[in-house]
Design an enzyme around this catalytic site. Structure first.
Site: not given
Ligand code: MOS
Length: 762
Positions: A656, A658, A729
């Site tokens: 995704n 976004k 991360e």
């Protein structure tokens, strides 16, 4: 912030057994967060917001010495206060076992932040350690009564000075299950003979967790002796197992609920004493008890990132090829955490060098236990290593990107395995092009605008790939909806959204017909979900198995009825689409609703588990990236302003764009904090953190953050579920080095000691 997302290289392995590796549909679409409206309307409930009947409020009394014992607790005044219900100290606490530290061989047991006894004796192990918990009818009454508790101590000699003890640092037994030291060839010899070398020490300070939602717990005990806990944890199952251990219960007697978490970053992974104390207080008072830590409380009872002192030495031949790489150093931990922060693992996988020495040592201090914090190890390691590479490039008058390219390994330098897929060499030129790297004059102090010196810096981002065993349950109902259940977590990163995208695509259902249930330990148990940037693939892999099982069972139902267009169809010849199963050989099939109705079943439900991630044993797997930034440094005031940022990532396929871009940006912003503002001030006389508030512990605010452009190679990794590697991360990694390198380019000053505050630039 400008929104630039690019999908470029698409290599889809056509023999891959998973058809979703070739099919997109919802995968790769920038779906909006399914819980966005709930959050915007304030309807998403966070731990401290749950309404529990008859709840009482708790406040902690913290030790004011770093080591010793409690000799007297005088609660007489507190007890006279209105609303006072109880005080729990080591004198009346229920019997509790110690939490258990991480056992890499048995992750399912969860993780204690520390394995110290909790209110079981009079000993004090660190400044801020709770010595009592006070319960009252309201929060204000609890805090006031706690304030009135008088505690007397007998102090012992404390060990809190890292500098005083670092000479005596010892090699830990292991570093996250890996050898604490690796050696290839003779790096010292290479260093003494090389044409070019750099050899410096880099320092990073302590950091503390400051998620937007401070840690909170509501604990209540049922008449059956079962414990229910609402907690802001990122590890409901870990908490379930740890709390069961502490209170000598069976895991199934504990339920941990955590539907929304306001950021965690590793700080809510381990069970800290506040959650245990809340449950203990509920037990003693026979009332549900809420303990919501203040910001200051989080600084006192929840660990943060250790400080570090790292030496990086690089030796290179005239062509730039590394002849030797040494990356060693020391971190601080405690005897009750045993967590070295794995910075020395990073150099083991990033660059080719025949001679290498990587290893780390620890000193044990009398402080709150240090812990995981977003990219623990890698974020501080990449600051040191990627600064050193920039220093070497400057010494050799070589472009730092070219120097990295020359030292790009063909296979993992220390594991000696192939990379599952590594396209860092693609990410670099794409990032460089977009950022305009070639227009940069490599000479330091060569660009200025009035008092502002301008520089550009670059650094590599790196974070290893993890995937853990997981169990999920999938239910497909005759109304054409499906539910996926997993003990997963939503800390704001878009878990539910991405899992719904995947499940919907695999089931051939519209996204609005699929729900995802998570954040509850009553759901199928998984050892780890939200840790190590692994949650997406950890759950995806189990969903893939569960959906396959559901499809096989649905096919069996269809076979029982000769009228079904699927009668006789083999599993290998069907595909999920349009709300059901269809033959791939002829255009016929039927919807889940039709199959279930004919079988007179309201739903079918299956559960499946994945095992160990074999791909990690077989390959060297990690996410990579290139961080580019532009810094402006005011020559008169030393003020640093970042003006541009571009992150070019190589994390496999992006599920995704976004939510992924937000994750990258969030990591980069944490990296900006690490580089420029964040520093836990520690008083070595008392062993106490001094800046226990956001007023004094500075995290980046809007004005500190430049427009961050995110681009990525969207190349599926055929060895990772859906082709996706982790991205939670990696954003923080390399970020501090990119900034330090840009500041060097702007000013000619090399700062090897974070944070880069203005005093270091004047
Ligand atoms: Mo992360 S530090 O694995 O929550």
């Amino acid at each position: 912030m400008r929104k630039v997302m690019e999908t470029v290289v698409q290599f889809i392995p056509d023999k891959h057994p998973d058809p979703l590796m070739r099919k997109h549909g919802y995968i790769g679409k920038p779906l909006r967060r399914v819980d966005g409206p709930l959050k915007v309307k304030g309807e998403a409930r966070f731990t401290a917001e749950f309404d529990i009947e008859d709840v009482a409020y708790a406040a902690l009394v913290h030790s004011t010495i770093a080591k010793g014992r409690v000799t007297r607790i005088d609660a007489s005044e507190a007890k006279r206060m209105p609303g006072f219900i109880a005080i729990v100290t080591h004198e009346n606490a229920p019997k509790m076992k110690n939490p258990k530290l991480l056992n890499v061989m048995d992750l399912a047991q969860g993780v204690g932040g520390s394995d110290l006894p909790i209110l079981q004796d009079d000993k004090v192990h660190y400044d801020g350690e709770p010595v009592a918990i006070v319960v009252a009818e309201t929060l204000e009454q609890a805090e006031h009564a706690a304030w009135l508790v008088r505690v007397e101590y007998e102090a012992e000699t404390q060990s809190v000075s890292f500098d005083a003890l670092k000479e005596k640092a010892v090699v830990p037994s292991d570093v996250l299950g890996e050898e604490p030291t690796v050696k290839l060839g003779d790096a010292d010899k290479a260093l003494s003979e090389a044409a070019f070398k750099v050899d410096h020490v880099y320092r990073t300070p302590r950091h503390n967790h400051n998620a937007i939602e401070p840690h909170a717990t509501i604990a209540s005990w049922g008449d059956d002796g079962n414990l229910t806990v609402f907690d802001s944890t990122q590890f409901v199952n870990g908490f379930k197992h740890q709390l069961a251990t502490v209170f000598s219960l069976k895991p199934k007697q504990v339920r941990v609920i955590s539907p929304f978490v306001g950021g965690a970053f590793g700080g809510k992974w381990s069970l800290w004493c506040n959650s245990v104390l809340c449950a203990a207080a509920a037990k003693v008072t026979e009332r549900p008890v809420k303990l919501a830590l203040s910001r200051e409380g989080v600084f006192r009872v929840v660990g943060g990132r250790t400080l570090s002192e790292q030496r990086v030495a690089l030796a290179a031949g005239k062509d730039g090829r590394f002849l030797g790489l040494i990356h060693t150093g020391t971190t601080a931990t405690t005897t009750h955490a045993n967590y070295p922060e794995q910075f020395s693992l990073t150099p083991r996988h990033l660059y080719a060098s025949e001679n290498m020495f990587a290893g780390q040592k620890i000193v044990n201090l009398d402080t709150v236990a240090n812990t995981w914090m977003r990219a623990p190890g890698e974020s501080i390691a990449t600051f040191a290593l990627e600064s050193a590479i920039d220093e070497l490039a400057h010494a050799m008058k070589m472009d730092p990107i070219a120097l990295r390219r020359i030292n790009e390994p063909q296979k993992d330098p220390t594991k000696d395995t192939e990379f599952s897929m590594r396209n860092l060499v693609e990410a670099y030129p794409r990032g460089a092009d977009r950022f305009g790297w070639s227009r940069r004059n490599p000479e330091p102090r060569s660009q200025r605008e009035g008092a502002w010196l301008i520089g550009q810096g670059v650094a590599t981002a790196y974070y290893p790939f993890f995937r853990w065993p997981a169990t999920v349950r999938v239910r497909i109902s005759s109304d054409g909806t499906a539910i996926v259940q997993a003990a997963a977590h939503e800390m704001g990163m878009g878990t539910a959204t991405v899992q719904i995208q995947h499940a919907a695509e695999r089931l051939g259902l519209p996204v609005d017909k699929v729900s995802f249930h998570y954040g509850d330990s009553a759901l199928p148990d998984s050892p780890i979900t939200a840790g190590g940037s692994s949650q997406t693939v950890t759950i995806v892999a189990a969903v893939q198995l569960a959906v396959e099982k559901a499809h096989r069972e649905l096919l069996k139902l269809a076979h029982r009825n000769g009228d079904s267009p699927l009668a006789g169809a083999r599993y290998e010849r069907i595909e999920a689409r349009d709300g059901g199963l269809f033959r791939t050989d002829e255009a016929k099939g039927e919807t889940y609703s039709a199959i279930l109705r004919r079988a007179r079943q309201a739903f079918i439900e299956v559960e499946k588990s994945t095992g160990q991630a074999m791909e990690i044993m077989k390959y060297s797997m990690a996410s990579y990236g290139a961080q580019f930034c532009e810094a402006r440094v005011n020559e008169e005031t030393g003020e640093v302003r970042l003006s541009r940022w571009l992150g070019s990532f190589d994390c496999g396929r992006i599920v995704n764009p976004k939510t992924a871009a937000s994750q990258f940006r969030g990591g980069i912003i944490m990296g900006i904090g690490m580089a420029l503002t964040e520093e836990t001030m520690f008083d070595e006389r008392r062993g106490r953190i001094m800046n226990r508030s956001l007023a004094e512990y500075h995290v980046p605010v809007h004005l500190d953050v430049p427009p961050i452009e995110i681009i990525y190679n969207d190349i599926p990794d055929e060895h990772a579920p859906l082709g996706a590697r982790g991205l939670g991360e990696i954003g923080i990694t390399g970020a501090a080095a990119a900034i330090a390198n840009a500041i060097f380019h702007a000013t000619g000053k090399r700062v090897r000691d974070l944070p880069i505050t203005l005093d270091k630039l004047l």
